[in-house]
Motif scaffolding. Structure first.
Motif, PDB file in Angstrom:
ATOM      1  N   GLN A 110      67.772 -45.734  26.180  1.00  0.00           N
ATOM      2  CA  GLN A 110      67.868 -44.544  25.335  1.00  0.00           C
ATOM      3  C   GLN A 110      69.020 -44.737  24.365  1.00  0.00           C
ATOM      4  O   GLN A 110      70.109 -45.181  24.756  1.00  0.00           O
TER       5      GLN A 110
ATOM      6  N   PRO B  42      60.491 -41.023  19.723  1.00  0.00           N
ATOM      7  CA  PRO B  42      61.373 -39.936  19.285  1.00  0.00           C
ATOM      8  C   PRO B  42      61.284 -38.746  20.239  1.00  0.00           C
ATOM      9  O   PRO B  42      60.242 -38.520  20.879  1.00  0.00           O
ATOM     10  N   ASN B  43      62.359 -37.977  20.316  1.00  0.00           N
ATOM     11  CA  ASN B  43      62.411 -36.777  21.163  1.00  0.00           C
ATOM     12  C   ASN B  43      61.983 -37.071  22.608  1.00  0.00           C
ATOM     13  O   ASN B  43      61.270 -36.284  23.225  1.00  0.00           O
ATOM     14  N   THR B  44      62.419 -38.209  23.105  1.00  0.00           N
ATOM     15  CA  THR B  44      62.014 -38.622  24.448  1.00  0.00           C
ATOM     16  C   THR B  44      63.219 -39.108  25.244  1.00  0.00           C
ATOM     17  O   THR B  44      63.924 -40.021  24.804  1.00  0.00           O
ATOM     18  N   THR B  45      63.418 -38.492  26.398  1.00  0.00           N
ATOM     19  CA  THR B  45      64.508 -38.912  27.280  1.00  0.00           C
ATOM     20  C   THR B  45      64.050 -40.098  28.124  1.00  0.00           C
ATOM     21  O   THR B  45      62.903 -40.532  28.049  1.00  0.00           O
TER      22      THR B  45
ATOM     23  N   ALA C 122      67.746 -38.573  15.137  1.00  0.00           N
ATOM     24  CA  ALA C 122      68.203 -38.255  16.495  1.00  0.00           C
ATOM     25  C   ALA C 122      69.667 -37.819  16.485  1.00  0.00           C
ATOM     26  O   ALA C 122      70.067 -36.876  17.193  1.00  0.00           O
TER      27      ALA C 122
ATOM     28  N   GLU D 132      69.831 -34.262  14.678  1.00  0.00           N
ATOM     29  CA  GLU D 132      69.239 -33.171  15.456  1.00  0.00           C
ATOM     30  C   GLU D 132      69.712 -33.150  16.900  1.00  0.00           C
ATOM     31  O   GLU D 132      69.265 -32.308  17.682  1.00  0.00           O
ATOM     32  N   LYS D 133      70.603 -34.107  17.229  1.00  0.00           N
ATOM     33  CA  LYS D 133      71.117 -34.208  18.607  1.00  0.00           C
ATOM     34  C   LYS D 133      69.962 -34.290  19.608  1.00  0.00           C
ATOM     35  O   LYS D 133      69.961 -33.636  20.662  1.00  0.00           O
ATOM     36  N   SER D 134      68.950 -35.097  19.268  1.00  0.00           N
ATOM     37  CA  SER D 134      67.766 -35.262  20.116  1.00  0.00           C
ATOM     38  C   SER D 134      67.755 -36.660  20.722  1.00  0.00           C
ATOM     39  O   SER D 134      68.487 -37.550  20.292  1.00  0.00           O
TER      40      SER D 134
ATOM     41  N   SER E 193      53.722 -39.188  17.082  1.00  0.00           N
ATOM     42  CA  SER E 193      55.096 -39.351  16.589  1.00  0.00           C
ATOM     43  C   SER E 193      55.718 -40.676  17.020  1.00  0.00           C
ATOM     44  O   SER E 193      56.751 -41.080  16.484  1.00  0.00           O
ATOM     45  N   ASP E 194      55.095 -41.359  17.978  1.00  0.00           N
ATOM     46  CA  ASP E 194      55.632 -42.630  18.479  1.00  0.00           C
ATOM     47  C   ASP E 194      55.243 -43.773  17.542  1.00  0.00           C
ATOM     48  O   ASP E 194      54.275 -43.672  16.778  1.00  0.00           O
TER      49      ASP E 194
ATOM     50  N   LEU F 264      66.226 -40.366  21.694  1.00  0.00           N
ATOM     51  CA  LEU F 264      65.376 -41.425  21.139  1.00  0.00           C
ATOM     52  C   LEU F 264      65.396 -42.589  22.129  1.00  0.00           C
ATOM     53  O   LEU F 264      66.451 -43.153  22.408  1.00  0.00           O
TER      54      LEU F 264
END
Length: 337
Positions: free
Chosen positions: A301, A258-261, A195, A198-200, A242-243, A202
């Motif tokens: 988050q 992951p990749n979840t706001t 995260a 990739e600046k994503s 992916s979770d 989590l």
């Protein structure tokens, strides 16, 4: 060979070999071919070196027997070319010549046997036994090595299966078949690093079954286990590939997203909450009695760009979950300072 059994095995083995016999003289060729027929079943003949080389290139032979003095390509040149193709194939020279130069060249080429014309049965038997014995034990060695390799591969596969099972046992919760806290400790830092890189986003859900102690006290621990398993089924069904769903301890569960706001985490949490409160569990000994359960869920988050550690990340979700319980249970609460 020392025993009758060895001789029988050798005779049977020789019948399986494929022979290339090269001789330009018709009388000599027919005479030796007749003798060779006592030992071998598959004999290919060639009249000169060029023809022999062409056949050698297009077929697989176990032994080459060749004359030395032949038109177009002599036996020495033929053997040199054969050695470039197959450096291990046994070679037997058949010749009426005893010149030292020829013999030296044959030795340098690694010739395995010599037949001096006129060739008789005894001379041929000695040469064939020597070559076939060598080929036989080479073949037996290869068989042994293949069987040993198969055994090693089989044992390796068994060990890999055992390692997989051990990994499963050490990383999975046996009751719910979800990942356990040990797995969480190994994967959470990886997901946080991804995260950050990739600046994503989590996010994490901290889930606790409401009044679980009452369920255990009222209906028994076996029913309590069923409730835990039902919640695990809900998580497995609702989350993405992916979770990561984890039984964190007791009646507490955790889901890494992951990749979840926060917005995406709220949507997932509400689906889990809804499915939980709609689930009914019938008692086997009292079919008329059904059990319902609800969950309280806290969300946070990760502040990965601020180098937040995993304990702080999870602690914020835990605090949000307790706020959900304090505000009436069966709720979803986002951590908000």
């Amino acid at each position: 060979m020392n025993s009758d059994l060895d001789i029988k095995m050798l005779i049977e083995f020789s019948k399986t070999l494929k022979i290339l016999y090269v001789e330009d003289n018709k009388v000599s060729r027919e005479a030796l071919e007749t003798l060779l027929g006592n030992f071998f079943s598959d004999i290919t003949t060639a009249f000169n070196g060029e023809e022999a080389l062409e056949k050698f290139k297009n077929n697989k032979f176990d032994l080459v027997i060749t004359d030395i003095r032949m038109p177009k390509m002599n036996g020495i040149d033929l053997m040199k070319k054969i050695r470039k193709i197959d450096n291990d194939i046994p070679l037997i020279v058949s010749t009426a010549h005893k010149e030292s130069e020829l013999l030296i060249e044959c030795i340098e080429l690694g010739v395995n046997g010599y037949l001096l014309k006129p060739i008789n049965h005894k001379q041929l038997t000695r040469a064939v036994n020597c070559i076939c014995g060598r080929l036989y034990y080479l073949e037996e060695t290869k068989k042994y090595e293949r069987s040993l390799e198969e055994l090693v591969n089989e044992r390796t596969k068994e060990l890999e299966n055992i390692q997989t099972k051990l990994m499963h046992m050490t990383h999975k919760d046996p009751l719910t078949n979800l990942y356990n806290r040990r797995h969480f400790n190994e994967i959470v830092n990886t997901l946080m690093h991804i995260a950050y890189r990739e600046k994503s986003a989590l996010s994490v859900l901290m889930i606790d079954i409401d009044r679980f102690k009452n369920i255990n006290d009222t209906y028994g621990h076996l029913i309590g286990d069923i409730v835990l398993q039902e919640l695990a089924k809900i998580l497995t069904k609702k989350i993405r590939r992916s979770d990561v769903a984890i039984r964190f301890g007791g009646e507490e569960f955790l889901v890494l997203l992951p990749n979840t706001t926060i917005k995406g985490a709220q949507s997932m949490a509400n689906k889990i909450k809804k499915s939980s409160q709609e689930t009914t569990i019938a008692l086997s000994h009292s079919p008329n009695i059904v059990i319902n359960f609800t969950v309280s869920i806290g969300i946070s988050q990760c502040r990965c760009m601020k180098n937040e550690d995993k304990n702080t990340f999870i602690d914020r979700a835990d605090k949000a979950m307790y706020r959900a319980k304090e505000s009436g249970r069966n709720r979803v609460v986002v951590y908000d300072e």
